[in-house]
Design a protein around this motif. Structure first.
Motif, PDB file in Angstrom:
ATOM      1  N   MET A   1       0.838  -1.185   0.000  1.00 18.77           N
ATOM      2  CA  MET A   1       0.000   0.000   0.000  1.00 18.77           C
ATOM      3  C   MET A   1       0.879   1.243   0.000  1.00 18.77           C
ATOM      4  N   GLU A   2       0.634   2.187  -0.920  1.00 17.09           N
ATOM      5  CA  GLU A   2       1.502   3.340  -1.086  1.00 17.09           C
ATOM      6  C   GLU A   2       1.542   4.225   0.153  1.00 17.09           C
ATOM      7  N   ILE A   3       0.390   4.444   0.792  1.00 15.94           N
ATOM      8  CA  ILE A   3       0.341   5.310   1.967  1.00 15.94           C
ATOM      9  C   ILE A   3       1.203   4.720   3.086  1.00 15.94           C
ATOM     10  N   LYS A   4       1.081   3.425   3.308  1.00 18.80           N
ATOM     11  CA  LYS A   4       1.853   2.761   4.340  1.00 18.80           C
ATOM     12  C   LYS A   4       3.343   2.815   4.018  1.00 18.80           C
ATOM     13  N   ALA A   5       3.700   2.567   2.774  1.00 20.41           N
ATOM     14  CA  ALA A   5       5.106   2.574   2.371  1.00 20.41           C
ATOM     15  C   ALA A   5       5.709   3.967   2.511  1.00 20.41           C
ATOM     16  N   GLY A   6       4.900   5.000   2.219  1.00 19.18           N
ATOM     17  CA  GLY A   6       5.396   6.363   2.306  1.00 19.18           C
ATOM     18  C   GLY A   6       5.686   6.820   3.722  1.00 19.18           C
ATOM     19  N   LEU A   7       5.111   6.125   4.696  1.00 18.62           N
ATOM     20  CA  LEU A   7       5.313   6.473   6.102  1.00 18.62           C
ATOM     21  C   LEU A   7       6.141   5.412   6.840  1.00 18.62           C
ATOM     22  N   SER A   8       6.907   4.662   6.096  1.00 16.41           N
ATOM     23  CA  SER A   8       7.664   3.553   6.690  1.00 16.41           C
ATOM     24  C   SER A   8       8.701   4.010   7.716  1.00 16.41           C
ATOM     25  N   THR A   9       9.190   5.254   7.578  1.00 16.56           N
ATOM     26  CA  THR A   9      10.198   5.742   8.520  1.00 16.56           C
ATOM     27  C   THR A   9       9.581   6.217   9.837  1.00 16.56           C
ATOM     28  N   THR A  10       8.274   6.378   9.839  1.00 20.21           N
ATOM     29  CA  THR A  10       7.567   6.798  11.065  1.00 20.21           C
ATOM     30  C   THR A  10       6.422   5.809  11.309  1.00 20.21           C
ATOM     31  N   PRO A  11       6.748   4.612  11.801  1.00 22.73           N
ATOM     32  CA  PRO A  11       5.746   3.558  11.970  1.00 22.73           C
ATOM     33  C   PRO A  11       4.567   3.934  12.849  1.00 22.73           C
ATOM     34  N   GLN A  12       4.810   4.701  13.908  1.00 23.07           N
ATOM     35  CA  GLN A  12       3.710   5.123  14.769  1.00 23.07           C
ATOM     36  C   GLN A  12       2.725   5.987  13.992  1.00 23.07           C
TER      37      GLN A  12
ATOM     38  N   ALA B   1       2.384   6.033  10.763  1.00 20.73           N
ATOM     39  CA  ALA B   1       1.774   5.198   9.728  1.00 20.73           C
ATOM     40  C   ALA B   1       0.582   4.427  10.283  1.00 20.73           C
ATOM     41  N   ASN B   2       0.761   3.816  11.436  1.00 16.87           N
ATOM     42  CA  ASN B   2      -0.328   3.033  12.042  1.00 16.87           C
ATOM     43  C   ASN B   2      -1.511   3.920  12.403  1.00 16.87           C
ATOM     44  N   LYS B   3      -1.225   5.114  12.905  1.00 18.24           N
ATOM     45  CA  LYS B   3      -2.296   6.040  13.271  1.00 18.24           C
ATOM     46  C   LYS B   3      -3.059   6.494  12.031  1.00 18.24           C
ATOM     47  N   THR B   4      -2.320   6.757  10.943  1.00 18.29           N
ATOM     48  CA  THR B   4      -2.958   7.178   9.692  1.00 18.29           C
ATOM     49  C   THR B   4      -3.844   6.062   9.136  1.00 18.29           C
ATOM     50  N   LEU B   5      -3.333   4.831   9.162  1.00 16.46           N
ATOM     51  CA  LEU B   5      -4.118   3.699   8.675  1.00 16.46           C
ATOM     52  C   LEU B   5      -5.380   3.495   9.507  1.00 16.46           C
ATOM     53  N   LYS B   6      -5.267   3.707  10.798  1.00 21.75           N
ATOM     54  CA  LYS B   6      -6.428   3.555  11.682  1.00 21.75           C
ATOM     55  C   LYS B   6      -7.499   4.577  11.342  1.00 21.75           C
ATOM     56  N   ARG B   7      -7.095   5.839  11.156  1.00 27.14           N
ATOM     57  CA  ARG B   7      -8.051   6.894  10.837  1.00 27.14           C
ATOM     58  C   ARG B   7      -8.691   6.673   9.466  1.00 27.14           C
ATOM     59  N   LEU B   8      -7.882   6.255   8.507  1.00 28.85           N
ATOM     60  CA  LEU B   8      -8.422   5.994   7.174  1.00 28.85           C
ATOM     61  C   LEU B   8      -9.401   4.830   7.190  1.00 28.85           C
ATOM     62  N   SER B   9      -9.093   3.812   7.990  1.00 24.50           N
ATOM     63  CA  SER B   9      -9.989   2.660   8.097  1.00 24.50           C
ATOM     64  C   SER B   9     -11.327   3.074   8.705  1.00 24.50           C
ATOM     65  N   GLN B  10     -11.279   3.949   9.710  1.00 22.50           N
ATOM     66  CA  GLN B  10     -12.516   4.455  10.309  1.00 22.50           C
ATOM     67  C   GLN B  10     -13.325   5.238   9.284  1.00 22.50           C
ATOM     68  N   LEU B  11     -12.633   5.999   8.466  1.00 21.89           N
ATOM     69  CA  LEU B  11     -13.312   6.778   7.424  1.00 21.89           C
ATOM     70  C   LEU B  11     -13.958   5.861   6.395  1.00 21.89           C
ATOM     71  N   MET B  12     -13.241   4.798   6.025  1.00 21.13           N
ATOM     72  CA  MET B  12     -13.801   3.856   5.064  1.00 21.13           C
ATOM     73  C   MET B  12     -15.003   3.102   5.644  1.00 21.13           C
ATOM     74  N   ASP B  13     -14.945   2.786   6.943  1.00 21.63           N
ATOM     75  CA  ASP B  13     -16.092   2.136   7.592  1.00 21.63           C
ATOM     76  C   ASP B  13     -17.319   3.031   7.534  1.00 21.63           C
TER      77      ASP B  13
ATOM     78  N   ARG C   1      -0.453  -3.678  10.236  1.00 16.99           N
ATOM     79  CA  ARG C   1       0.167  -2.491  10.813  1.00 16.99           C
ATOM     80  C   ARG C   1       1.649  -2.788  11.079  1.00 16.99           C
ATOM     81  N   TYR C   2       2.431  -1.748  11.213  1.00 17.56           N
ATOM     82  CA  TYR C   2       3.843  -1.909  11.552  1.00 17.56           C
ATOM     83  C   TYR C   2       3.971  -2.369  12.998  1.00 17.56           C
ATOM     84  N   LYS C   3       4.918  -3.250  13.241  1.00 15.35           N
ATOM     85  CA  LYS C   3       5.184  -3.681  14.605  1.00 15.35           C
ATOM     86  C   LYS C   3       6.060  -2.634  15.270  1.00 15.35           C
TER      87      LYS C   3
END
Length: 256
Positions: A1-12, A14-26, A44-46
């Motif tokens: 996923m491009e969004i996740k890959a673009g935030l790979s240097t800041t995993p925290q 990235a995970n927060k962004t994915l969570k918010r986007l998932s809520q928006l998609m729901d 999510r990133y470990k």
């Protein structure tokens, strides 16, 4: 996923962004704007159990190399580092919170503490020096050039830009709050001392810093307790009588 890959240097982040986007998609699925949530199943990133990254001394020094006293970046970092205040509290602090050489405020209200935890700490000399650049008539320490109060979101966004410019992708505003807790723990501070500065609600939260960052200091003091030099070793060799029996016969080799 491009969004996740673009935030790979800041995993925290990235995970927060994915969570918010998932809520928006729901929500989009609920409103029948989409048929599915494309973020379902995206790993999510470990990041471990440590949460946000606590600034190291090298990272603090780097930030201070890039941003000199008198700049908004310098003042923002210094205020959060030497107060332990989170973004939502830091943006509200002003001269009205300085009383008798102490910085006093109530942490943001929570369900567990509807009145907010009272924090009262001495103003550190480094922070006092930084605050000299703030006009006496300023409503808040971190107000904008237009004299308006910053929002917690605005401060977080600004700190993200400042850290990226300084080459500190892992650092964040919340990491400064963790940094002061780290410093106290490394200096041998106890959990209750950390709580008095950070305003943590439970002892377990503060104890985690002691366990994560206080081990090095404890190891130093533990090794320092051991005897030093040949005399110390000789004392260790003076075993109780039952272990110091003189052997009249040489040891026999196995099988002989």
């Amino acid at each position: 996923m491009e969004i996740k890959a673009g935030l790979s240097t800041t995993p925290q982040k990235a995970n927060k962004t994915l969570k918010r986007l998932s809520q928006l998609m729901d929500l989009a699925v609920k409103l029948e704007m989409r048929g599915d949530n494309p973020l379902k199943g995206v790993d999510r990133y470990k990041t471990g159990s440590g949460g946000f990254h606590a600034w190291t001394e090298a990272e603090i020094a780097r930030f201070l190399e890039v941003y000199l006293p008198g700049t908004p970046a310098f003042l923002s970092m210094t205020l959060m580092l030497y107060s332990g205040a989170s973004r939502c509290d830091a943006v509200k602090l002003g001269w009205g919170n300085i009383r008798g050489g102490r910085l006093e405020y109530r942490r943001q209200k929570t369900r567990k503490n509807p009145e907010g935890i009272l924090v009262s700490i001495p103003v550190h000399p480094f922070l006092a020096e930084a605050l000299q650049a703030v006009p006496n008539g300023a409503f808040t320490f971190l107000q904008t050039e237009q004299g308006k109060s910053r929002t917690a979101t605005g401060l977080g966004t600004a700190m993200r830009k400042w850290c990226d410019k300084a080459g500190l992708p892992l650092c964040s505003s919340h990491g400064l709050r963790k940094a002061i807790c780290r410093r106290i723990a490394e200096a041998g501070g106890e959990a209750h001392e950390i709580m008095s500065v950070s305003g943590h609600i439970t002892l377990a939260e503060a104890q985690r810093y002691c366990e994560d960052f206080g081990r090095k200091g404890l190891a130093d003091s533990a090794i320092a307790r051991l005897p030093h030099g040949a005399k110390g070793e000789q004392k260790l060799a003076n075993h109780p009588p039952r272990f110091a029996r003189k052997m009249d016969k040489p040891l026999k080799e196995n099988g002989k």
